[in-house]
Design a protein around this motif. Structure first.
Motif, PDB file in Angstrom:
ATOM      1  N   ARG A 370      -7.403  58.881  36.241  1.00 35.86           N
ATOM      2  CA  ARG A 370      -7.785  57.573  36.773  1.00 35.86           C
ATOM      3  C   ARG A 370      -8.200  56.590  35.679  1.00 35.86           C
ATOM      4  NH1 ARG A 370     -13.333  59.368  39.940  1.00 35.86           N
ATOM      5  NH2 ARG A 370     -14.554  59.921  38.092  1.00 35.86           N
ATOM      6  N   PHE A 371      -8.859  57.068  34.609  1.00 39.23           N
ATOM      7  CA  PHE A 371      -9.291  56.149  33.558  1.00 39.23           C
ATOM      8  C   PHE A 371      -8.094  55.606  32.786  1.00 39.23           C
ATOM      9  CE2 PHE A 371     -13.150  58.970  33.835  1.00 39.23           C
ATOM     10  CZ  PHE A 371     -13.911  58.049  34.521  1.00 39.23           C
ATOM     11  N   PHE A 372      -7.176  56.483  32.423  1.00 42.94           N
ATOM     12  CA  PHE A 372      -5.978  56.022  31.715  1.00 42.94           C
ATOM     13  C   PHE A 372      -5.161  55.085  32.592  1.00 42.94           C
ATOM     14  CE2 PHE A 372      -1.400  56.582  31.075  1.00 42.94           C
ATOM     15  CZ  PHE A 372      -1.273  56.050  29.798  1.00 42.94           C
ATOM     16  N   ASN A 373      -4.941  55.472  33.835  1.00 39.56           N
ATOM     17  CA  ASN A 373      -4.126  54.637  34.724  1.00 39.56           C
ATOM     18  C   ASN A 373      -4.721  53.260  34.913  1.00 39.56           C
ATOM     19  OD1 ASN A 373      -2.323  56.720  35.051  1.00 39.56           O
ATOM     20  ND2 ASN A 373      -3.107  57.367  37.048  1.00 39.56           N
ATOM     21  N   SER A 374      -6.037  53.186  35.096  1.00 40.44           N
ATOM     22  CA  SER A 374      -6.679  51.900  35.377  1.00 40.44           C
ATOM     23  C   SER A 374      -6.568  50.942  34.197  1.00 40.44           C
ATOM     24  CB  SER A 374      -8.148  52.120  35.753  1.00 40.44           C
ATOM     25  OG  SER A 374      -8.861  52.693  34.663  1.00 40.44           O
ATOM     26  N   LEU A 375      -6.635  51.473  32.966  1.00 41.46           N
ATOM     27  CA  LEU A 375      -6.544  50.599  31.795  1.00 41.46           C
ATOM     28  C   LEU A 375      -5.107  50.356  31.370  1.00 41.46           C
ATOM     29  CD1 LEU A 375      -9.311  51.306  29.126  1.00 41.46           C
ATOM     30  CD2 LEU A 375      -9.068  49.382  30.686  1.00 41.46           C
ATOM     31  N   ARG A 413     -12.960  47.833  44.313  1.00 41.89           N
ATOM     32  CA  ARG A 413     -14.228  48.168  43.674  1.00 41.89           C
ATOM     33  C   ARG A 413     -14.106  49.434  42.832  1.00 41.89           C
ATOM     34  NH1 ARG A 413     -19.500  47.922  47.374  1.00 41.89           N
ATOM     35  NH2 ARG A 413     -18.638  45.817  47.541  1.00 41.89           N
ATOM     36  N   SER A 414     -13.348  50.409  43.340  1.00 47.24           N
ATOM     37  CA  SER A 414     -13.154  51.644  42.574  1.00 47.24           C
ATOM     38  C   SER A 414     -12.371  51.377  41.296  1.00 47.24           C
ATOM     39  CB  SER A 414     -12.422  52.685  43.430  1.00 47.24           C
ATOM     40  OG  SER A 414     -13.183  53.052  44.560  1.00 47.24           O
ATOM     41  N   LEU A 415     -11.321  50.542  41.402  1.00 49.06           N
ATOM     42  CA  LEU A 415     -10.529  50.211  40.214  1.00 49.06           C
ATOM     43  C   LEU A 415     -11.390  49.511  39.172  1.00 49.06           C
ATOM     44  CD1 LEU A 415      -7.870  50.042  38.687  1.00 49.06           C
ATOM     45  CD2 LEU A 415      -7.346  47.938  39.943  1.00 49.06           C
ATOM     46  N   TYR A 416     -12.227  48.590  39.607  1.00 48.41           N
ATOM     47  CA  TYR A 416     -13.103  47.885  38.660  1.00 48.41           C
ATOM     48  C   TYR A 416     -14.064  48.863  37.991  1.00 48.41           C
ATOM     49  CZ  TYR A 416     -16.759  44.859  36.859  1.00 48.41           C
ATOM     50  OH  TYR A 416     -17.673  44.254  36.044  1.00 48.41           O
ATOM     51  N   ARG A 417     -14.612  49.804  38.761  1.00 50.77           N
ATOM     52  CA  ARG A 417     -15.544  50.774  38.178  1.00 50.77           C
ATOM     53  C   ARG A 417     -14.828  51.664  37.164  1.00 50.77           C
ATOM     54  NH1 ARG A 417     -16.727  53.104  42.449  1.00 50.77           N
ATOM     55  NH2 ARG A 417     -15.601  55.074  42.223  1.00 50.77           N
ATOM     56  N   TRP A 418     -13.622  52.111  37.477  1.00 50.14           N
ATOM     57  CA  TRP A 418     -12.870  52.944  36.539  1.00 50.14           C
ATOM     58  C   TRP A 418     -12.536  52.178  35.261  1.00 50.14           C
ATOM     59  CZ3 TRP A 418      -8.789  54.982  40.575  1.00 50.14           C
ATOM     60  CH2 TRP A 418      -9.437  55.817  41.497  1.00 50.14           C
ATOM     61  N   GLN A 419     -12.152  50.925  35.404  1.00 50.49           N
ATOM     62  CA  GLN A 419     -11.840  50.120  34.215  1.00 50.49           C
ATOM     63  C   GLN A 419     -13.066  49.947  33.330  1.00 50.49           C
ATOM     64  OE1 GLN A 419     -10.211  46.655  36.223  1.00 50.49           O
ATOM     65  NE2 GLN A 419      -8.151  47.153  35.507  1.00 50.49           N
ATOM     66  N   THR A 420     -14.225  49.752  33.954  1.00 51.37           N
ATOM     67  CA  THR A 420     -15.454  49.606  33.179  1.00 51.37           C
ATOM     68  C   THR A 420     -15.777  50.877  32.414  1.00 51.37           C
ATOM     69  OG1 THR A 420     -16.320  48.014  34.796  1.00 51.37           O
ATOM     70  CG2 THR A 420     -17.913  49.056  33.329  1.00 51.37           C
ATOM     71  N   GLU A 421     -15.659  52.033  33.081  1.00 51.13           N
ATOM     72  CA  GLU A 421     -15.955  53.297  32.429  1.00 51.13           C
ATOM     73  C   GLU A 421     -14.922  53.620  31.350  1.00 51.13           C
ATOM     74  OE1 GLU A 421     -16.245  56.177  35.522  1.00 51.13           O
ATOM     75  OE2 GLU A 421     -17.973  55.226  36.475  1.00 51.13           O
ATOM     76  N   ALA A 422     -13.660  53.326  31.640  1.00 50.29           N
ATOM     77  CA  ALA A 422     -12.620  53.581  30.644  1.00 50.29           C
ATOM     78  C   ALA A 422     -12.788  52.677  29.426  1.00 50.29           C
ATOM     79  CB  ALA A 422     -11.239  53.368  31.267  1.00 50.29           C
ATOM     80  N   ALA A 423     -13.156  51.418  29.652  1.00 52.08           N
ATOM     81  CA  ALA A 423     -13.401  50.501  28.528  1.00 52.08           C
ATOM     82  C   ALA A 423     -14.561  50.988  27.674  1.00 52.08           C
ATOM     83  CB  ALA A 423     -13.677  49.094  29.048  1.00 52.08           C
ATOM     84  N   ALA A 424     -15.578  51.596  28.303  1.00 49.76           N
ATOM     85  CA  ALA A 424     -16.692  52.161  27.541  1.00 49.76           C
ATOM     86  C   ALA A 424     -16.210  53.311  26.656  1.00 49.76           C
ATOM     87  CB  ALA A 424     -17.789  52.642  28.489  1.00 49.76           C
ATOM     88  N   MET A 425     -15.267  54.104  27.148  1.00 51.98           N
ATOM     89  CA  MET A 425     -14.703  55.184  26.330  1.00 51.98           C
ATOM     90  C   MET A 425     -13.933  54.622  25.135  1.00 51.98           C
ATOM     91  SD  MET A 425     -13.229  57.698  29.281  1.00 51.98           S
ATOM     92  CE  MET A 425     -14.271  58.342  30.593  1.00 51.98           C
ATOM     93  N   VAL A 426     -13.123  53.595  25.389  1.00 51.25           N
ATOM     94  CA  VAL A 426     -12.380  52.967  24.297  1.00 51.25           C
ATOM     95  C   VAL A 426     -13.342  52.373  23.290  1.00 51.25           C
ATOM     96  CG1 VAL A 426     -10.786  51.089  23.721  1.00 51.25           C
ATOM     97  CG2 VAL A 426     -10.338  52.529  25.708  1.00 51.25           C
ATOM     98  N   ALA A 427     -14.411  51.725  23.761  1.00 53.26           N
ATOM     99  CA  ALA A 427     -15.397  51.139  22.851  1.00 53.26           C
ATOM    100  C   ALA A 427     -16.054  52.215  21.990  1.00 53.26           C
ATOM    101  CB  ALA A 427     -16.452  50.371  23.647  1.00 53.26           C
ATOM    102  N   ALA A 428     -16.328  53.385  22.588  1.00 54.66           N
ATOM    103  CA  ALA A 428     -16.938  54.473  21.815  1.00 54.66           C
ATOM    104  C   ALA A 428     -15.987  54.966  20.731  1.00 54.66           C
ATOM    105  CB  ALA A 428     -17.329  55.617  22.749  1.00 54.66           C
ATOM    106  N   HIS A 429     -14.686  55.088  21.061  1.00 47.87           N
ATOM    107  CA  HIS A 429     -13.706  55.494  20.056  1.00 47.87           C
ATOM    108  C   HIS A 429     -13.626  54.474  18.926  1.00 47.87           C
ATOM    109  CE1 HIS A 429     -11.451  57.956  23.365  1.00 47.87           C
ATOM    110  NE2 HIS A 429     -12.530  58.570  22.930  1.00 47.87           N
ATOM    111  N   LEU A 430     -13.576  53.201  19.298  1.00 44.85           N
ATOM    112  CA  LEU A 430     -13.511  52.146  18.288  1.00 44.85           C
ATOM    113  C   LEU A 430     -14.756  52.137  17.410  1.00 44.85           C
ATOM    114  CD1 LEU A 430     -12.018  49.160  20.320  1.00 44.85           C
ATOM    115  CD2 LEU A 430     -11.009  50.199  18.285  1.00 44.85           C
ATOM    116  N   TRP A 431     -15.893  52.349  18.025  1.00 45.01           N
ATOM    117  CA  TRP A 431     -17.157  52.321  17.280  1.00 45.01           C
ATOM    118  C   TRP A 431     -17.207  53.443  16.243  1.00 45.01           C
ATOM    119  CZ3 TRP A 431     -21.094  48.817  17.315  1.00 45.01           C
ATOM    120  CH2 TRP A 431     -22.280  49.188  16.683  1.00 45.01           C
ATOM    121  N   ARG A 432     -16.798  54.656  16.655  1.00 45.31           N
ATOM    122  CA  ARG A 432     -16.810  55.773  15.711  1.00 45.31           C
ATOM    123  C   ARG A 432     -15.859  55.506  14.536  1.00 45.31           C
ATOM    124  NH1 ARG A 432     -17.570  58.894  20.509  1.00 45.31           N
ATOM    125  NH2 ARG A 432     -15.326  59.071  20.840  1.00 45.31           N
ATOM    126  N   ASP A 433     -14.689  54.959  14.854  1.00 50.19           N
ATOM    127  CA  ASP A 433     -13.747  54.605  13.797  1.00 50.19           C
ATOM    128  C   ASP A 433     -14.324  53.508  12.908  1.00 50.19           C
ATOM    129  OD1 ASP A 433     -10.936  54.497  12.607  1.00 50.19           O
ATOM    130  OD2 ASP A 433     -11.178  52.443  13.335  1.00 50.19           O
TER     131      ASP A 433
END
Length: 455
Positions: A370-375, A413-433
């Motif tokens: 769901r996270f990959f699909n939403s983003l 609402r579910s799609l928006y929540r998944w996009q928010t959580e998935a964006a947080a994952m991408v932000a964490a990856h970017l931050w570590r890099d």
């Protein structure tokens, strides 16, 4: 019309009209800016009605319109996490229409009923002021709204505080402050600079008022008692100030018309103009390093939302990420200062990190997908599952399956929540890099250690 009235009414109309158009030109897709612009433009029309017929019912009603639009601004600034956010934004226009209809049938002071939605919206905004950025925005907006309400009481109630045109000008000043505060909120939300771009537009507007507003005021004084002449002069001033405030969109529209048969030229010019317009609004690079973890995560989400909009990506602080620098360095020397290439590389960096979320195997709709699909499908590919208009042509089988799945089984609402959580994952990856490449991001410009984004 007296000299004092024309000397005040013309600048009041001109500057309110300019700022309304400027807000629209900043981001035509922003509902918040549309509401603020509607308040300013409604005030401009009210000034014309007041000049034609002072204290008339129509002029009084038009002065109530900005208060209703201001209520829409207040609910639009509520944090999305607020329980009342969706209901307030959906019901604001209906409630405003009802109160406007009631104000239209009530005489004089009865029209103050139009202040009720503004009062309710400001109470909500102050209740959730901790989630509004910047922090002092709610209090400043509430103070200016109180001054506007007081001025409207003076105009509509039988209170004599001097020349009515001065009170009318004070109302305009309150609305200009409101528009400025909304522009600040929009700039903070987008991670952009405001001062340079706003100053440029203000200088152009002042020159236009001096060159066009002065002759218009003199023409109205030379032809007193002729409403057609008065309206025509305000129209001329409005057209000129619209061209100043909407310079970017107007230029783009004229290009589409002038180069209708040359799509390549049109696209090239659009890219160059987007880069030119983005330069005054881009955050200074040394300030980008001072981003904290929360703001970095929020800006990453916004960049993913703007994935298909080159103009917005050009203004994103993430365009200065070291990962973008590395990709440009690999393409050859002398490319780091080309904004369009930086935007393209930022898009590539975001796409790579979104693909990291993809589970192994063929396309699926299980919980791990769901996270990959939403983003990927809604941000990277730009699909809009809940819009009725046709989706882009050339979709592959997986994209069509994803589109059908979103429409059938995934609530908004579910799609928006998944996009928010998935964006947080991408932000964490970017931050570590990011911190692994440039340790300055760990402490920022101020030397304060910052935590890593959650995920």
């Amino acid at each position: 019309m007296t000299t004092a009235v024309s000397a005040i009414a013309v600048p009041a109309f001109a500057y309110s009209w300019w700022l309304g158009c400027y807000l629209l030109g900043r981001d035509p897709a922003s509902s918040l800016l549309w509401r603020a612009a509607a308040a300013l433009l409604a005030y401009g029309i009210a000034v014309v009605a007041w000049v034609l017929s002072p204290a008339s019912g129509l002029a009084q009603l038009l002065l109530c319109l900005p208060a209703l639009c201001w209520a829409g601004v207040a609910v639009g600034l509520l944090p999305r996490t607020a329980p009342e956010y969706r209901q307030a934004n959906r019901g604001w226009l209906i409630v405003s229409g009802v109160f406007l209809a009631v104000a239209a049938v009530l005489p004089g002071v009865g029209k103050l009923v139009a202040l009720a939605p503004l009062a309710g919206a400001m109470v909500l905004l102050m209740r959730y002021r901790q989630g509004v950025r910047p922090g002092a925005l709610s209090s400043a907006l509430a103070a200016v709204a109180a001054l506007y309400a007081l001025g409207l009481v003076v105009v509509l109630a039988p209170i004599d505080l001097g020349a009515p045109i001065l009170v009318l000008a004070a109302l305009g000043l309150d609305l200009l402050l409101m528009g400025f505060l909304v522009a600040v909120a929009d700039a903070v939300e987008a991670g952009e600079r405001l001062q340079t771009d706003l100053s440029r537009s203000l200088i152009f507007a002042t020159a236009a008022v001096a060159l066009c507003g002065g002759p218009a005021a003199l023409t109205m004084l030379a032809a007193p008692g002729l409403p057609a002449v008065t309206v025509l002069q305000f129209v001329v001033v409005g057209v000129v100030l619209s061209a100043v405030g909407l310079a970017g969109p107007l230029r783009a529209g004229l290009d589409r018309l002038a180069f209708l048969q040359d799509e390549r030229l049109r696209l090239d010019r659009a890219g160059l103009m987007a880069a030119a317009d983005a330069l005054p609004r881009r955050r200074v690079r040394h300030r980008t390093i001072a981003l904290d973890a929360e703001e970095f995560q929020r800006l990453t989400r916004r960049a993913l939302e703007d994935f298909g909009d080159v103009g917005r990506l050009l203004r994103s602080p993430l365009i200065d990420l070291p990962a973008v620098d590395r990709r440009l360095a690999g393409r050859g020397p002398g490319l780091a200062d080309q904004p369009l290439l930086r935007a393209a590389e930022l898009r590539a960096v975001l796409s790579e990190h979104v693909l990291r979320l993809k589970p192994a195997g063929v396309f699926g709709t299980t919980e791990e997908w769901r996270f990959f699909n939403s983003l990927y499908y809604c941000s990277v590919l730009g699909l809009r599952p809940y819009q009725r208009r046709p989706q882009p042509d050339g979709l592959d089988r997986d994209a069509k399956r994803a589109l059908d799945w979103f429409r059938r089984y995934v609530p908004r609402r579910s799609l928006y929540r998944w996009q928010t959580e998935a964006a947080a994952m991408v932000a964490a990856h970017l931050w570590r890099d990011l911190v692994g490449t440039d340790p300055r991001w760990l402490a920022g410009a101020g030397g304060v250690t910052r935590r890593e984004p959650v995920r």
